[in-house]
Design an enzyme around this catalytic site. Structure first.
Site: not given
Length: 262
Positions: A199, A16-17, A19, A153, A94, A166, A170, A67
């Site tokens: 964030i 997931g890098a 952005r 998170s 990430n 979610y 996590k 993915d």
């Protein structure tokens, strides 16, 4: 005759890098001298401008469109890493998704639950499994055989009933961290977790006004938006040799939100 042997450069996989937080993590690791494998779901063309930011560090960067919810894609991430660099020393899990629509817990759908769990928890678990087995097969460099860092998170412990899937996903990542830390400690593979709070990323842009109001009301002791670099700096420390007598722990990057007050 004197022979100068160049040290083997370590390699990091960051999912997931393309952005946001992941890009900042990849940038910090490139700055620290790592080869970096960036894995993300979008086409590389969508991230050309972002990835160009890493060029100035002179490290080798490899992009893999993948993915992590897909078993074949997870295998391809590792295969591409080994084909180019021959080893992997750091895995930063990430990649993650939020809910497409915030819904009351009593209305949450199985479809949403399955999608969030598949990426955030299942993907993290089984990519860690793949990479850990590879770390065990390769020669150790330095004081550690490897480092695995899971980006979870503060929602792993702070409940939001309008995005329960979610939070559950996590919380699962937190247990994945503990399990792998226990299993791999004797092998000198260290596993850590970072729990970001609010964030400033595309994911939080949809609720910008809500969180900004919370800062103004003093709900966060450090009254500002967190930046992706705040998370990346924590990753950088865990990847170093600064912590060689601790594993399976977590670091809150949340502006002090969870501090108990009266």
């Amino acid at each position: 005759m004197t022979t100068i042997t160049q040290p083997i450069r370590k390699t990091a996989i960051v999912t997931g890098a393309g952005r946001g937080i992941g890009l900042s993590i990849a940038t910090k690791l490139a700055e620290d001298g790592y080869n970096v494998v960036i894995a993300a779901r979008s086409r590389i063309e969508d991230y050309r401008e972002n990835l160009a930011l890493l060029d100035k560090y002179g490290q080798s960067i490899t992009y893999v469109k993948a993915d992590i919810s897909s078993s074949s894609d997870r295998k391809r991430i590792l295969e591409c890493t080994l084909e180019v660099y021959g080893r992997v020393d750091v895995l930063v899990n990430n990649a993650g998704v939020s809910v497409k629509e915030r819904m009351d817990l009593l209305e949450m759908t199985e479809e949403s639950f399955d999608e969030v769990i598949a990426i955030n928890t299942k993907g993290t678990l089984f990519l860690s499994q793949l990479v850990a087995n590879q770390m065990l097969r390769q020669p150790k460099i330095g004081k550690k055989r490897g480092t695995i860092i899971n980006i979870s998170s503060f929602s792993s412990v702070v409940a939001s009933t309008n995005r329960g899937e979610y939070c559950i996903s996590k919380a699962g990542v937190s247990m994945v961290t503990k399990l792998f830390a226990i299993r791999l400690a004797a092998e000198k593979i260290f596993v850590h977790e970072i729990r970001p709070g609010v964030i400033a990323t595309e994911m939080t842009s949809k609720v910008h006004d809500r969180y900004s109001k919370m800062f103004e009301e003093g709900q966060f002791p450090i009254a500002r938006w967190g930046e992706p670099e705040d998370v990346a700096e924590a990753v950088r420390v865990f990847c170093s040799d600064a912590f060689l007598y601790t594993t399976g722990n977590y670091l809150d990057i949340d502006g002090g939100y969870q501090l108990t007050r009266i």
